[in-house]
Write a protein that holds these residues in place. Structure first.
Motif, short mmCIF file in Angstrom:
data_model
loop_
_atom_site.label_atom_id
_atom_site.label_comp_id
_atom_site.label_asym_id
_atom_site.label_seq_id
_atom_site.Cartn_x
_atom_site.Cartn_y
_atom_site.Cartn_z
N HIS A 237 -10.80 1.62 -2.34
CA HIS A 237 -9.33 1.48 -2.36
C HIS A 237 -8.61 2.60 -1.63
CE1 HIS A 237 -9.53 4.37 -5.76
NE2 HIS A 237 -8.30 4.67 -5.41
N GLU A 238 -9.24 3.79 -1.54
CA GLU A 238 -8.53 4.96 -1.06
C GLU A 238 -8.07 4.84 0.39
OE1 GLU A 238 -6.46 7.85 -1.71
OE2 GLU A 238 -8.02 7.90 -3.27
N THR A 239 -8.95 4.38 1.28
CA THR A 239 -8.61 4.31 2.70
C THR A 239 -7.44 3.37 2.94
OG1 THR A 239 -10.86 4.82 3.39
CG2 THR A 239 -9.47 3.71 4.99
N ALA A 240 -7.56 2.14 2.44
CA ALA A 240 -6.50 1.15 2.70
C ALA A 240 -5.20 1.56 2.02
CB ALA A 240 -6.95 -0.22 2.22
N ALA A 241 -5.27 2.06 0.79
CA ALA A 241 -4.04 2.44 0.08
C ALA A 241 -3.29 3.53 0.83
CB ALA A 241 -4.39 2.92 -1.33
N THR A 242 -4.02 4.52 1.31
CA THR A 242 -3.38 5.62 2.03
C THR A 242 -2.85 5.16 3.38
OG1 THR A 242 -4.81 7.23 0.93
CG2 THR A 242 -3.71 7.95 2.95
N GLN A 243 -3.64 4.36 4.09
CA GLN A 243 -3.25 3.98 5.44
C GLN A 243 -2.12 2.96 5.47
OE1 GLN A 243 -3.88 6.13 7.51
NE2 GLN A 243 -5.66 5.64 8.78
N ILE A 244 -1.94 2.14 4.45
CA ILE A 244 -0.78 1.24 4.43
C ILE A 244 0.50 2.05 4.51
CG2 ILE A 244 0.55 -0.39 3.03
CD1 ILE A 244 -2.16 -1.45 1.98
N GLY A 245 0.62 3.07 3.68
CA GLY A 245 1.80 3.93 3.74
C GLY A 245 1.90 4.68 5.05
N ASN A 246 0.76 5.19 5.53
CA ASN A 246 0.76 5.92 6.80
C ASN A 246 1.19 5.01 7.96
OD1 ASN A 246 -0.19 8.14 5.42
ND2 ASN A 246 -2.28 8.01 6.20
N PHE A 247 0.71 3.77 7.97
CA PHE A 247 1.05 2.85 9.05
C PHE A 247 2.54 2.52 9.04
CE2 PHE A 247 -3.40 0.73 9.66
CZ PHE A 247 -3.93 1.98 9.95
#
Length: 399
Positions: A237-247
């Motif tokens: 979950h960590e990669t996608a959760a963080t990158q959604i906000g980053n994107f």
């Protein structure tokens, strides 16, 4: 080995602009000595071709990093000390094969309707809440958390508990070493409890499949079972959760690119690949390897026993591979990025993460056509601090 090697990482992990030191090193010293926060110096590798070599050449070992618990590393405690990320073939191949079928392209495609359903429900809740809303807590985090909980068979009601422990496990300076160690033990105990529940009553989930592989086929040890479960839960979950906000942040700060996506949503898959390339997820740039033989990279001899950091962030900004590498371009036609790694340790959940990221952007573009950040500049943004990853603890948006 130099006595005056610069400290690494170069920044504090806040902000999504790649530190300028990487560009200088790619041009002038692509294999250079750096001082890690714990355990001493290592070689930092910054060019795309060299990073790919480190990630694929068996002379650079992941397993060897566990031989010296006091060796160079980013965290006070070794990260996943005996987990799959610290294994070489054939052990790595054996364990990875147990769940690889769950993450194939066809299986992920079958999950897309459910991912879209979850994203749509979260969008509904955001619209009902009204602006402003925190994108992290209301959308970016619960989307991949729900997906991985359903895949593994982890109760969604426990999300706050394992999220707090996950952040502690990924801490570099956010927590003292004893609290990080306690979090690792607590996560192991939590997964061990779920494993015992599956032994008593198997279900149709990945954790039950792993328990059967342990108990019926003897394909992994009890320790491997627990640590693999922890790794899947955290990285799942960590990669996608963080990158959604980053994107969302990167698109908001590049309004021309955001306008292009709004005009042509069919660009979303290409945009996701470009955002993966352009946006550095790690506050640090790669998981250390140890050379088991002397190896030459870009004219530098790395001696057996030396630690090596393959900088994925830097490789993805290599000007010799990516034209105008520092510019975000959602139309970029060729994009051989290595955001998910390369070689045997290529991210097992890459296809799932891509599906989640694409669905997230598609949902936000359609349901929130006027989405924008509340903060006019970066000074008002809440960054995660002292962790291995870069991102936001909160990201207020309006529409």
């Amino acid at each position: 080995m130099t006595d005056n090697a610069p400290g690494y990482p170069f920044g504090d992990g806040t902000g999504l602009a790649l530190e300028p030191e990487y560009g200088h090193l790619r041009a002038d010293e692509p294999v250079s000595r750096v001082q890690l926060p714990f355990g001493g110096p290592a070689w930092l590798v910054t060019r795309h071709a060299d990073v790919r070599k480190v990630l694929t050449d068996p002379r650079f070992s992941s397993r060897a990093t566990t031989a010296n618990p006091d060796g160079p590393r980013f965290t006070p405690q070794p990260l996943f000390p005996a987990g799959v990320m610290s294994m070489d073939p054939p052990e790595h191949t054996r364990i990875r094969s147990l769940v690889s079928k769950a993450f194939t392209g066809n299986r992920v495609e079958a999950l897309r309707p459910r991912i879209a359903e979850i994203a749509g429900g979260l969008a509904d809740a955001m619209l009902e809440h009204g602006p402003p809303a925190d994108l992290v807590s209301m959308f970016a985090l619960p989307l991949p958390v729900t997906v991985i909980c359903e895949l593994l068979g982890v109760p969604y009601a426990d999300r706050d508990r394992f999220r707090e422990l996950s952040d502690a496990l990924l801490s570099t300076t956010a927590l003292p070493p004893e609290e990080i160690f306690a979090a690792v033990m607590a996560l192991n105990e939590y997964l061990a409890g779920l494993i015992e529940e599956r032994r008593a009553g198997p279900r149709d989930d990945m954790l039950s499949d792993l328990v059967r592989a342990r108990d019926e086929d003897d394909r992994l040890s009890e320790q491997e079972l627990v640590e693999f479960g922890v790794g899947l839960l955290v990285t799942g979950h960590e990669t996608a959760a963080t990158q959604i906000g980053n994107f969302v942040y990167m698109l908001a700060r590049n309004p021309g690119q955001l306008a292009a996506l709004r005009a042509d949503p069919a660009l979303v898959p290409r945009a996701v690949e470009e955002l993966l390339r352009h946006t550095p997820l790690g506050a640090v740039s790669g998981i250390p390897r140890v050379a088991v033989e002397d190896v030459e990279l870009s004219g530098v001899t790395i001696r057996a026993g030396d630690s090596v950091i393959p900088s994925i962030n830097s490789a993805n900004h290599d000007e010799s591979v990516f034209e105008d590498a520092h510019r975000l371009d959602v139309h970029r036609p060729s994009n051989p990025h290595i955001a998910f790694g390369h070689g045997v340790h290529f991210c097992l959940g890459a296809q799932l993460a891509r599906a989640e990221l694409r669905t997230a952007l598609e949902t936000l573009l359609v349901r929130f056509p006027g989405l924008e950040l509340v903060a006019g500049d970066d000074a008002g943004l809440a960054w995660k601090k002292g962790l291995l990853i870069r991102g936001f603890s909160e990201l207020p948006v309006t529409w």
